[in-house]
Motif scaffolding. Structure first.
Motif, PDB file in Angstrom:
ATOM      1  N   ILE A  23       3.191   4.877  -7.736  1.00  0.00           N
ATOM      2  CA  ILE A  23       2.073   4.624  -6.837  1.00  0.00           C
ATOM      3  C   ILE A  23       2.169   5.517  -5.606  1.00  0.00           C
ATOM      4  N   TYR A  24       3.349   5.640  -5.038  1.00  0.00           N
ATOM      5  CA  TYR A  24       3.501   6.459  -3.836  1.00  0.00           C
ATOM      6  C   TYR A  24       3.346   7.946  -4.138  1.00  0.00           C
ATOM      7  N   LYS A  25       3.756   8.381  -5.322  1.00  0.00           N
ATOM      8  CA  LYS A  25       3.589   9.793  -5.684  1.00  0.00           C
ATOM      9  C   LYS A  25       2.126  10.159  -5.851  1.00  0.00           C
ATOM     10  N   THR A  26       1.340   9.271  -6.455  1.00  0.00           N
ATOM     11  CA  THR A  26      -0.071   9.569  -6.682  1.00  0.00           C
ATOM     12  C   THR A  26      -0.930   9.263  -5.470  1.00  0.00           C
ATOM     13  N   GLY A  27      -0.420   8.493  -4.532  1.00  0.00           N
ATOM     14  CA  GLY A  27      -1.167   8.174  -3.330  1.00  0.00           C
ATOM     15  C   GLY A  27      -2.159   7.045  -3.490  1.00  0.00           C
ATOM     16  N   LYS A  28      -2.135   6.348  -4.618  1.00  0.00           N
ATOM     17  CA  LYS A  28      -3.034   5.209  -4.832  1.00  0.00           C
ATOM     18  C   LYS A  28      -2.474   3.983  -4.117  1.00  0.00           C
ATOM     19  N   ALA A  29      -3.368   3.132  -3.692  1.00  0.00           N
ATOM     20  CA  ALA A  29      -2.942   1.894  -3.038  1.00  0.00           C
ATOM     21  C   ALA A  29      -3.415   0.693  -3.837  1.00  0.00           C
ATOM     22  N   ASP A  30      -3.491   0.849  -5.154  1.00  0.00           N
ATOM     23  CA  ASP A  30      -4.064  -0.194  -6.002  1.00  0.00           C
ATOM     24  C   ASP A  30      -3.298  -1.500  -5.942  1.00  0.00           C
ATOM     25  N   SER A  31      -2.075  -1.480  -6.366  1.00  0.00           N
ATOM     26  CA  SER A  31      -1.345  -2.738  -6.546  1.00  0.00           C
ATOM     27  C   SER A  31       0.034  -2.700  -5.898  1.00  0.00           C
ATOM     28  N   LYS A  32       0.122  -2.119  -4.719  1.00  0.00           N
ATOM     29  CA  LYS A  32       1.415  -2.076  -4.031  1.00  0.00           C
ATOM     30  C   LYS A  32       1.995  -3.469  -3.787  1.00  0.00           C
ATOM     31  N   PRO A  33       1.200  -4.417  -3.287  1.00  0.00           N
ATOM     32  CA  PRO A  33       1.800  -5.738  -3.016  1.00  0.00           C
ATOM     33  C   PRO A  33       2.367  -6.413  -4.270  1.00  0.00           C
ATOM     34  N   VAL A  34       1.718  -6.207  -5.400  1.00  0.00           N
ATOM     35  CA  VAL A  34       2.202  -6.821  -6.636  1.00  0.00           C
ATOM     36  C   VAL A  34       3.569  -6.263  -7.001  1.00  0.00           C
ATOM     37  N   TRP A  35       3.727  -4.961  -6.963  1.00  0.00           N
ATOM     38  CA  TRP A  35       4.992  -4.355  -7.368  1.00  0.00           C
ATOM     39  C   TRP A  35       6.075  -4.537  -6.321  1.00  0.00           C
ATOM     40  N   TRP A  36       5.701  -4.636  -5.035  1.00  0.00           N
ATOM     41  CA  TRP A  36       6.680  -4.988  -4.011  1.00  0.00           C
ATOM     42  C   TRP A  36       7.199  -6.403  -4.271  1.00  0.00           C
ATOM     43  N   THR A  37       6.305  -7.292  -4.674  1.00  0.00           N
ATOM     44  CA  THR A  37       6.696  -8.677  -4.971  1.00  0.00           C
ATOM     45  C   THR A  37       7.620  -8.736  -6.183  1.00  0.00           C
ATOM     46  N   VAL A  38       7.308  -7.957  -7.215  1.00  0.00           N
ATOM     47  CA  VAL A  38       8.149  -7.940  -8.422  1.00  0.00           C
ATOM     48  C   VAL A  38       9.546  -7.420  -8.092  1.00  0.00           C
TER      49      VAL A  38
END
Length: 58
Positions: A23-38
């Motif tokens: 996500i950080y490499k592509t610059g998308k902010a789609d589902s950061k909170p979900v993966w931070w939670t995982v």
């Protein structure tokens, strides 16, 4: 039981970190909170397992 918790926690940390790097490499902010939670849940599970094995040795 401990082995299963360890594998689940390692899987959560690995998948969460892998997805966050993508996500950080592509610059998308789609589902950061979900993966931070995982990833965070995997870390919490690991420390919970460590606490359980130190408190109740077999």
């Amino acid at each position: 039981m401990g082995t299963i918790l360890l594998l689940i926690s390692l899987l959560c940390v690995a998948v969460g970190t892998w997805k966050l790097i993508g996500i950080y490499k592509t610059g998308k902010a789609d589902s950061k909170p979900v993966w931070w939670t995982v990833a965070s849940a995997g870390i919490v599970l690991f420390f919970l397992l460590k606490l359980m094995t130190d408190t109740f040795p077999t």
